[in-house]
Motif scaffolding. Structure first.
Motif, short mmCIF file in Angstrom:
data_model
loop_
_atom_site.label_atom_id
_atom_site.label_comp_id
_atom_site.label_asym_id
_atom_site.label_seq_id
_atom_site.Cartn_x
_atom_site.Cartn_y
_atom_site.Cartn_z
N SER A 207 0.81 -1.21 0.00
CA SER A 207 0.00 0.00 0.00
C SER A 207 0.85 1.26 0.00
CB SER A 207 -0.93 0.01 1.21
OG SER A 207 -0.22 0.25 2.41
N LEU A 208 2.10 1.18 0.43
CA LEU A 208 2.94 2.37 0.56
C LEU A 208 3.98 2.52 -0.56
CD1 LEU A 208 3.55 2.28 4.41
CD2 LEU A 208 2.22 3.99 3.15
N CYS A 209 4.16 1.49 -1.37
CA CYS A 209 5.18 1.59 -2.42
C CYS A 209 4.72 2.52 -3.54
CB CYS A 209 5.52 0.21 -2.98
SG CYS A 209 4.24 -0.52 -4.04
N THR A 210 5.65 3.04 -4.29
CA THR A 210 5.34 3.99 -5.37
C THR A 210 5.58 3.41 -6.76
OG1 THR A 210 7.59 4.89 -5.21
CG2 THR A 210 5.87 5.98 -3.91
N SER A 211 6.18 2.23 -6.83
CA SER A 211 6.48 1.62 -8.13
C SER A 211 6.83 0.16 -7.89
CB SER A 211 7.66 2.33 -8.81
OG SER A 211 8.85 2.13 -8.05
N SER A 523 8.47 -2.86 11.12
CA SER A 523 8.07 -3.21 9.76
C SER A 523 8.98 -2.42 8.83
CB SER A 523 6.59 -2.85 9.53
OG SER A 523 5.74 -3.72 10.24
N VAL A 524 10.19 -2.90 8.70
CA VAL A 524 11.22 -2.14 7.99
C VAL A 524 10.91 -2.07 6.50
CG1 VAL A 524 13.69 -1.93 7.55
CG2 VAL A 524 12.89 -2.82 9.73
N GLY A 525 10.34 -3.14 5.95
CA GLY A 525 9.97 -3.11 4.54
C GLY A 525 8.88 -2.09 4.27
N ALA A 526 7.88 -2.07 5.13
CA ALA A 526 6.81 -1.08 4.98
C ALA A 526 7.34 0.32 5.27
CB ALA A 526 5.65 -1.41 5.91
N GLY A 527 8.32 0.39 6.16
CA GLY A 527 8.93 1.68 6.46
C GLY A 527 8.38 2.35 7.69
N PHE A 528 8.03 1.56 8.73
CA PHE A 528 7.62 2.16 9.99
C PHE A 528 7.91 1.21 11.15
CE2 PHE A 528 3.58 0.48 8.08
CZ PHE A 528 3.30 -0.54 8.99
N ILE A 529 7.94 1.81 12.34
CA ILE A 529 8.05 1.07 13.59
C ILE A 529 6.67 1.07 14.23
CG2 ILE A 529 9.16 0.97 15.85
CD1 ILE A 529 11.08 0.50 13.50
#
Length: 563
Positions: A207-211, A523-529
């Protein structure tokens, strides 16, 4: 009034290539999935970027009852309402999880004359994105088990593995399990469990990726556990990130559908709102922001949760800035926050709650005032949408409008459920006025603020807490993540959606309390703690009367019982 399912089946739908044409999306960018939905190629992001930017509107709410506030219905109604005032509104929502669909909540297509059609397709499988996420997640689980079985060259500590399995159903018996039982060829025995697919980090990062490239990079950064020396082990190290990405090459494409009034709808991703980000995808918004006059997207649960994560996590990832926020409020929500009534999911409202009583509405207004402040804290103009129910009384609506006037906020009574876009035209006018004002959008905290201080800011500014009670375990985890270089990430607090506090039984806008932080995960892949505050379930259970009991097919093969 007809049932939601009957209204959906009676709706006249346009061919999706015509709906797409209204958005400036050419036929070569569409991949039809029958007549209900079509995938949109990510190439649309570049092809549309020279078009004017739409006004960006997020729909959030006050703290809801267990029965919800009707945010999706309001989101759809507002999109249709823009059509009534001569503007093209694009709607962006999450894909429903089948756990709630077969559980208590029912489907998430909106309702009445403000819903996405066909509702059967939306609520049941759609184009298979949820299953792709489930499969990609569980492939990583399988590779972890295989790595342990085949020698464990990375030295992964079986007791420090944080990656579980997922399934898109509510099944409490899978919360805690032991795998690897049997003989030597059946794997390494260890305790683990299942979460619901909407709680998967794969869903959050999708849901958070851009490409597609960004998806691949995020997938590689997923941390599944640590070695006996405390070093993180990632999906890249397990050589599975590429295969996981390959499984999602279709799922990364947003789904195009339409409302009962043929308004375009982008349906994509479905991360949990109280555990993950609770917002639909960034790539859908990157398409929708250049496809109409207004892009209306929904954030899960109340403004303290979904909108806060929208402002501080989703907008951080997308680079988009909101122009206005719609704050959905209902009479029954505010009466619940008076503290006089007990609302239980799956049961009718208490009869006395339906009696005319504007004083009870005013008694619960503290929550509305807090959520107004939460939106304003991010520099965004709020507009209150009073989602009208047939059981409401005019005096109760007036009480909400009076509170809005005291706070200096635009507010309208919206009848989109019964009247569709026509019933939301006044709301659309109010939102258009708010969008015309300058926005001072800003995030709540800087990236370089220590993780524990980010949690403190959210607890104080969004929830009204006096401070934090951090468990020894959580303190160690926060220190570990700072040392590992994750301190610049935003925090995604996991807490109940039924209260501003971490206790679902506490209503209104409580003061004099502290936020308990019992555990912190990365959740390092998603980009949050994400700090876990209070008792949070990542795998729901079914009720004593789940919706699955009444969903069936009739003699003509038509699905019945969906709501």
């Amino acid at each position: 009034m007809l049932s939601d399912l009957a209204i959906s089946r009676a709706a006249v739908r346009r061919p999706l290539h015509e709906v797409a044409a209204d958005m400036g999306i050419a036929p070569h960018l569409l991949e039809p999935y029958g007549t209900a939905a079509a995938k949109i190629s990510l190439a649309a992001i570049d092809e549309l970027k020279s078009r004017p930017r739409a006004k960006y509107v997020v729909v959030t709410a006050i703290t809801p009852t267990p029965l919800g506030s009707g945010k999706t219905t309001t989101t759809v109604g507002l999109g249709q309402g823009f059509g009534q005032i001569g503007k093209l509104g694009i709607v962006a929502i999450r894909q429903p999880s089948m756990g709630p669909t077969f559980g208590i909540k029912g489907g998430a297509a909106g309702g009445g004359y403000s819903q996405v059609v066909p509702m059967e397709a939306l609520n049941l499988h759609l184009t298979g994105d949820m299953h792709a996420v489930t499969a990609a997640h569980n492939l990583l689980s399988a590779m972890i088990g295989n790595h342990l079985h085949k020698g464990n060259r990375l030295g992964l500590d079986p007791h420090e593995i944080t990656w579980r399995r997922v399934l898109d159903v509510n099944d409490r018996e899978l919360r805690n399990i032991v795998t690897g039982l049997g003989g030597a060829d059946d794997g390494t025995p260890r305790q683990t469990g299942f979460d619901i697919s909407a709680a998967s980090e794969v869903m959050a990062l999708l849901s958070l990726c851009t490409s597609l490239r960004d998806l691949r990079e995020r997938m590689g950064r997923i941390v599944v556990g640590s070695t006996r020396d405390g070093e993180p082990v990632t999906a890249e190290m397990l050589k599975v990130a590429g295969a996981m990405t390959a499984m999602l090459t279709d799922a990364i494409k947003p789904n195009l559908m339409q409302t009962v009034e043929q308004t375009p709808v982008l349906v994509h991703c479905g991360p949990f709102g109280n555990i993950a980000t609770g917002n639909s995808s960034v790539v859908a918004d990157l398409i929708g922001i250049h496809a109409g006059d207004y892009l209306v997207t929904e954030a899960g649960f109340g403004a303290d949760i979904g909108a806060e994560k929208f402002f501080n996590i989703k907008c951080r990832a997308s680079g988009l800035t909101p122009d206005a926020a719609v704050l959905v409020a209902t009479v029954r929500d505010l009466k619940t926050h008076s503290g006089k009534y007990r609302v239980v999911a799956g049961r009718p409202l208490p009869p006395e709650m339906l009696a005319e009583n504007p004083d009870d509405v005013l008694a619960g207004a503290a929550n509305l005032r807090r959520q107004i402040a939460n939106v304003r804290r991010h520099g965004v103009t709020p507009v209150i949408a009073v989602n009208a129910f047939p059981t409401d009384h005019p005096s109760e609506h007036r009480a909400i409008l009076d509170v809005a006037a005291e706070e200096g906020v635009r507010a309208t009574i919206s009848h989109h459920f019964t009247d569709g876009g026509k019933g939301a035209a006044e709301l659309a006018e109010a939102v258009a006025e708010a969008c015309a004002e300058p926005s001072d959008y800003h995030r709540l905290y800087p990236d370089d603020l220590p993780l524990v201080d980010k949690i403190k800011v959210i607890a104080r500014e969004m929830y009204g807490a006096d401070g934090l009670d951090v468990s020894p375990l959580a303190a160690r985890q926060l220190e570990k993540y700072e040392r590992a270089g994750y301190g610049s990430l935003p925090v995604c607090i996991a807490k109940t959606h039924l209260s501003l506090s971490a206790d679902p039984s506490i209503k209104g806008a409580p003061t004099g309390w502290r936020l308990p932080v019992r555990e912190v995960r990365a959740s390092v892949g998603a980009g949050f703690i994400y700090p876990i505050c209070g008792d949070m379930r990542t795998m729901p259970g079914l009720s004593s009367a789940p919706a699955a009991e009444i969903i069936d097919i009739d003699d003509d093969g038509q699905i019945v019982g969906l709501s």
